[in-house]
Design a protein around this motif. Structure first.
Motif, short mmCIF file in Angstrom:
data_model
loop_
_atom_site.label_atom_id
_atom_site.label_comp_id
_atom_site.label_asym_id
_atom_site.label_seq_id
_atom_site.Cartn_x
_atom_site.Cartn_y
_atom_site.Cartn_z
N VAL A 91 0.86 -1.17 0.00
CA VAL A 91 0.00 0.00 0.00
C VAL A 91 0.91 1.23 0.00
O VAL A 91 1.97 1.24 0.60
N GLY A 92 0.53 2.24 -0.70
CA GLY A 92 1.40 3.41 -0.86
C GLY A 92 2.21 3.34 -2.14
O GLY A 92 2.70 4.35 -2.62
N GLU A 93 2.36 2.12 -2.67
CA GLU A 93 3.06 1.94 -3.94
C GLU A 93 2.08 1.43 -5.01
O GLU A 93 2.49 0.96 -6.06
N THR A 94 0.79 1.49 -4.69
CA THR A 94 -0.25 1.06 -5.60
C THR A 94 -1.38 2.09 -5.54
O THR A 94 -1.36 2.96 -4.68
N SER A 95 -2.32 1.99 -6.45
CA SER A 95 -3.42 2.95 -6.41
C SER A 95 -4.75 2.25 -6.66
O SER A 95 -4.80 1.17 -7.25
N VAL A 96 -5.79 2.89 -6.24
CA VAL A 96 -7.14 2.37 -6.37
C VAL A 96 -7.49 2.15 -7.84
O VAL A 96 -8.25 1.23 -8.17
N GLU A 97 -6.94 2.96 -8.72
CA GLU A 97 -7.25 2.84 -10.15
C GLU A 97 -6.89 1.47 -10.71
O GLU A 97 -7.41 1.07 -11.74
N GLU A 98 -5.97 0.75 -10.06
CA GLU A 98 -5.55 -0.57 -10.53
C GLU A 98 -6.56 -1.67 -10.22
O GLU A 98 -6.40 -2.79 -10.70
N PHE A 99 -7.60 -1.35 -9.42
CA PHE A 99 -8.50 -2.38 -8.91
C PHE A 99 -9.96 -2.08 -9.19
O PHE A 99 -10.36 -0.92 -9.31
N ASP A 100 -10.75 -3.15 -9.24
CA ASP A 100 -12.20 -3.04 -9.41
C ASP A 100 -12.93 -3.09 -8.09
O ASP A 100 -14.12 -2.76 -8.03
N GLY A 101 -12.27 -3.52 -7.02
CA GLY A 101 -12.90 -3.61 -5.72
C GLY A 101 -11.87 -3.93 -4.65
O GLY A 101 -10.69 -4.18 -4.95
N LEU A 102 -12.33 -3.91 -3.40
CA LEU A 102 -11.47 -4.12 -2.24
C LEU A 102 -12.13 -5.09 -1.28
O LEU A 102 -13.34 -4.96 -1.00
N VAL A 103 -11.36 -6.04 -0.75
CA VAL A 103 -11.82 -6.93 0.31
C VAL A 103 -10.96 -6.69 1.53
O VAL A 103 -9.73 -6.64 1.44
N LEU A 104 -11.62 -6.56 2.68
CA LEU A 104 -10.94 -6.40 3.96
C LEU A 104 -11.25 -7.63 4.82
O LEU A 104 -12.33 -7.73 5.39
N PRO A 105 -10.30 -8.58 4.90
CA PRO A 105 -10.50 -9.72 5.79
C PRO A 105 -10.43 -9.28 7.25
O PRO A 105 -9.88 -8.22 7.56
N GLY A 106 -10.95 -10.11 8.11
CA GLY A 106 -10.94 -9.80 9.54
C GLY A 106 -9.76 -10.40 10.27
O GLY A 106 -8.66 -10.51 9.74
N GLY A 107 -10.06 -10.83 11.49
CA GLY A 107 -9.04 -11.16 12.47
C GLY A 107 -8.97 -9.95 13.37
O GLY A 107 -9.12 -8.82 12.89
N VAL A 108 -8.80 -10.13 14.63
CA VAL A 108 -8.82 -8.98 15.55
C VAL A 108 -7.62 -8.07 15.33
O VAL A 108 -7.74 -6.85 15.22
N ALA A 109 -6.43 -8.64 15.23
CA ALA A 109 -5.20 -7.84 15.13
C ALA A 109 -5.05 -7.18 13.75
O ALA A 109 -4.50 -6.08 13.65
N ASN A 110 -5.54 -7.82 12.70
CA ASN A 110 -5.37 -7.30 11.34
C ASN A 110 -5.97 -5.90 11.16
O ASN A 110 -5.25 -4.96 10.83
N PRO A 111 -7.28 -5.71 11.35
CA PRO A 111 -7.83 -4.37 11.16
C PRO A 111 -7.35 -3.37 12.20
O PRO A 111 -7.30 -2.17 11.93
N ASP A 112 -7.00 -3.86 13.39
CA ASP A 112 -6.49 -2.96 14.41
C ASP A 112 -5.16 -2.35 13.96
O ASP A 112 -4.91 -1.16 14.14
N ALA A 113 -4.31 -3.17 13.32
CA ALA A 113 -3.03 -2.66 12.81
C ALA A 113 -3.27 -1.76 11.59
O ALA A 113 -2.62 -0.71 11.46
N LEU A 114 -4.19 -2.14 10.71
CA LEU A 114 -4.45 -1.33 9.51
C LEU A 114 -4.95 0.06 9.86
O LEU A 114 -4.57 1.03 9.21
#
Length: 178
Positions: A59-82
């Motif tokens: 992230v930071g070296e890519t852009s939204v324009e490259e993608f058609d959608g976004l998936v955010l998986p869970g896990g307690v620590a994952n979104p807390d770090a993001l």
């Protein structure tokens, strides 16, 4: 269909990553693992270490324009770090600003809360996020899958791993509309 899967370097609930990836790929799409650091990410099965996965893009070296959608998986620590990573939060917000669909499961809406994109939206999540969602201006519901179109994009949310079949069907259906 090229879909970004945004994860932190560790703490991802493995099944919430791998099942949606498999669904996207079975539908003829491409899943791209995006993280805040290069190298490998460490997934978990609840609190136990599971497999590692190679990062495709940082992230930071890519852009939204490259993608058609976004998936955010869970896990307690994952979104807390993001939600502590400014580039990750900006990346998530950019999907909303661009009107592109976003799918989030379990604890992943924490990142959406940090991106300040839930005002006026209806969603579901792991039940412990109910108050956080309400405090962020969203309406929390206890449903297997919630598809909300009351905003600049389509938001697909789900509560937990037991909902993955319905979550995967919904996200592939919504991403396929683009």
């Amino acid at each position: 269909m090229r879909i970004a899967f945004l994860v932190a370097p560790e703490g991802i609930e493995q099944v919430e990553l791998t099942e949606p990836q498999a669904a996207v790929e079975a539908a003829g799409g491409t899943s791209v693992l995006v993280s805040t650091e290069s190298g490998q990410v460490q997934a978990f099965h609840h609190l136990d270490k599971a497999d590692t996965f190679p990062v495709d893009q940082v992230v930071g070296e890519t852009s939204v324009e490259e993608f058609d959608g976004l998936v955010l998986p869970g896990g307690v620590a994952n979104p807390d770090a993001l939600r502590l990573d400014e580039k990750a939060v900006a990346f998530v917000k950019a999907f909303f600003d661009a009107g592109k669909p976003v799918a989030a499961i379990c604890h992943a809406p924490w990142t959406l809360i940090e991106a300040d994109v839930l005002r006026g939206r209806t969603l579901t999540s792991w039940p412990s996020l109910r108050t956080d969602v309400r405090n962020a201006g969203g309406t929390w519901v206890d449903e297997q899958v919630k598809i909300c179109t009351a905003g600049p994009n389509t938001l697909i949310t789900s509560r937990k791993p037991d909902d993955l079949k319905a979550f995967c069907e919904a996200l592939v259906g919504e991403f396929g509309k683009r």
